[in-house]
Design a protein around this motif. Sequence first.
Motif, PDB file in Angstrom:
ATOM      1  N   CYS A 125      48.792  46.898  34.865  1.00 54.83           N
ATOM      2  CA  CYS A 125      47.476  46.896  35.780  1.00 54.83           C
ATOM      3  C   CYS A 125      46.526  46.668  34.928  1.00 54.83           C
ATOM      4  N   TYR A 126      46.459  47.429  33.724  1.00 52.29           N
ATOM      5  CA  TYR A 126      45.369  46.960  32.644  1.00 52.29           C
ATOM      6  C   TYR A 126      45.197  45.560  32.179  1.00 52.29           C
ATOM      7  N   GLU A 127      46.439  44.716  31.811  1.00 54.31           N
ATOM      8  CA  GLU A 127      46.223  43.376  31.622  1.00 54.31           C
ATOM      9  C   GLU A 127      46.013  42.626  32.989  1.00 54.31           C
ATOM     10  N   ALA A 128      46.300  42.932  33.906  1.00 56.52           N
ATOM     11  CA  ALA A 128      46.021  42.295  35.260  1.00 56.52           C
ATOM     12  C   ALA A 128      44.387  42.493  35.276  1.00 56.52           C
ATOM     13  N   LEU A 129      43.830  43.743  35.183  1.00 50.98           N
ATOM     14  CA  LEU A 129      42.375  43.776  35.420  1.00 50.98           C
ATOM     15  C   LEU A 129      41.474  43.009  34.091  1.00 50.98           C
ATOM     16  N   ARG A 130      41.994  42.927  33.030  1.00 55.39           N
ATOM     17  CA  ARG A 130      41.421  42.243  31.871  1.00 55.39           C
ATOM     18  C   ARG A 130      41.553  40.628  32.409  1.00 55.39           C
ATOM     19  N   ALA A 131      42.731  40.299  32.941  1.00 56.33           N
ATOM     20  CA  ALA A 131      42.603  38.925  33.291  1.00 56.33           C
ATOM     21  C   ALA A 131      41.690  38.626  34.231  1.00 56.33           C
ATOM     22  N   ASN A 132      41.502  39.420  35.496  1.00 54.67           N
ATOM     23  CA  ASN A 132      40.702  39.025  36.537  1.00 54.67           C
ATOM     24  C   ASN A 132      39.248  39.131  36.157  1.00 54.67           C
ATOM     25  N   ILE A 133      38.761  39.910  35.310  1.00 56.59           N
ATOM     26  CA  ILE A 133      37.522  39.762  34.763  1.00 56.59           C
ATOM     27  C   ILE A 133      37.096  38.664  34.037  1.00 56.59           C
ATOM     28  N   SER A 134      38.306  38.110  33.139  1.00 59.17           N
ATOM     29  CA  SER A 134      38.192  37.088  32.354  1.00 59.17           C
ATOM     30  C   SER A 134      37.952  35.799  33.144  1.00 59.17           C
ATOM     31  N   LYS A 135      38.376  35.926  34.363  1.00 58.64           N
ATOM     32  CA  LYS A 135      38.382  34.631  35.052  1.00 58.64           C
ATOM     33  C   LYS A 135      36.986  34.407  35.406  1.00 58.64           C
ATOM     34  N   VAL A 136      35.892  35.321  35.788  1.00 57.01           N
ATOM     35  CA  VAL A 136      34.657  35.093  35.919  1.00 57.01           C
ATOM     36  C   VAL A 136      33.757  35.335  34.899  1.00 57.01           C
ATOM     37  N   VAL A 137      33.814  36.331  33.879  1.00 55.94           N
ATOM     38  CA  VAL A 137      33.113  36.192  32.785  1.00 55.94           C
ATOM     39  C   VAL A 137      33.500  35.548  31.555  1.00 55.94           C
TER      40      VAL A 137
END
Length: 334
Positions: A17-29
Amino acid sequence: MQDSSSPEAAIARLRACYEALRANISKVVVGQDEAVRLLATAMVCGGHVLMVGVPGLAKTLMVKTLAKSLGWQFNRVQFTPDLMPSDITGTELLQTTPDGERRLVFHQGPIFANLVLADEINRTPPKTQAALLEAMQERMVTVSGQTYPLPAPFVVVATQNPIEQEGTYPLPEAQLDRFLLSVHLDYPSREQEIDIAAMPTRMKIPELPAVAGADDFLGFADIVDQVPVARPVLAYAVALVTATRPADDSADAFVRKYVHWGAGPRCSQFLITAARAVALLDGRPSPEVRDVQDVALAVMRHRIVPNYNALGEGLESKDIIAHLLKQVGQPAAV
């Protein structure tokens, strides 16, 4: 086959979940990898975050993207000089019931959410800032003598601009101490800024899959709290914190010259909490001294108050922490 209810499976889900969270934010920021890492780390700890950066560094965008990735109930409060405490916590309104009786009914304010963005928190007076104090520490608010619990999990992410002083109100130390981490954002690299320049100014945040439910993150925080910590690591964290206090015997001449007020015991607790999370997310069963050092700047920088000597010589709390990380040695095994 691994039991889905086993501790190993729960830890594996936390990391995923931590890695998925970072990946999601990196798609936008674009960029801001360290800020994203610290923000995601704070979420698995269930801790509040203060984000500091000049305008245009995607502070608000990062938090809004975080909210979409979590799927939590999310509210944004734009802090202004005329904002009142009741605008945050809620207020009682006189209403007439169907049977004609008139009574006071409490209407919840925007603080009743899982994730609250306190945007430009230093633009509102201390009276309103103080409305967050009880909520951040106790996870509840009191209105007219009645206490109302906040939804769980409850996390505040506050933003502020460090360069504007006119029309702002510095956060009191008591409120700063409630934040697990203080995350300072820097300008992007030239290549990253080229990528940002190519993006439309009215870009919408895409639909992002929720990485886990609110109950999952409550469990993640419990897992982090249960990570064992060796006594020497605890001793190192305490030594680092006590060395920030000018009146303490362990403070050196540098601290006595440049520090007005050092960090309190909550800082020691938060150092260990963040170090536990870093070790766990790195695949290790227990934190080491290097994990405490890794999070020291983000945990300590808003808890150390430099004095006029430091301000006159251009020294900030980050410089004092850098000095302490070099000077404070690792205690022997106890």
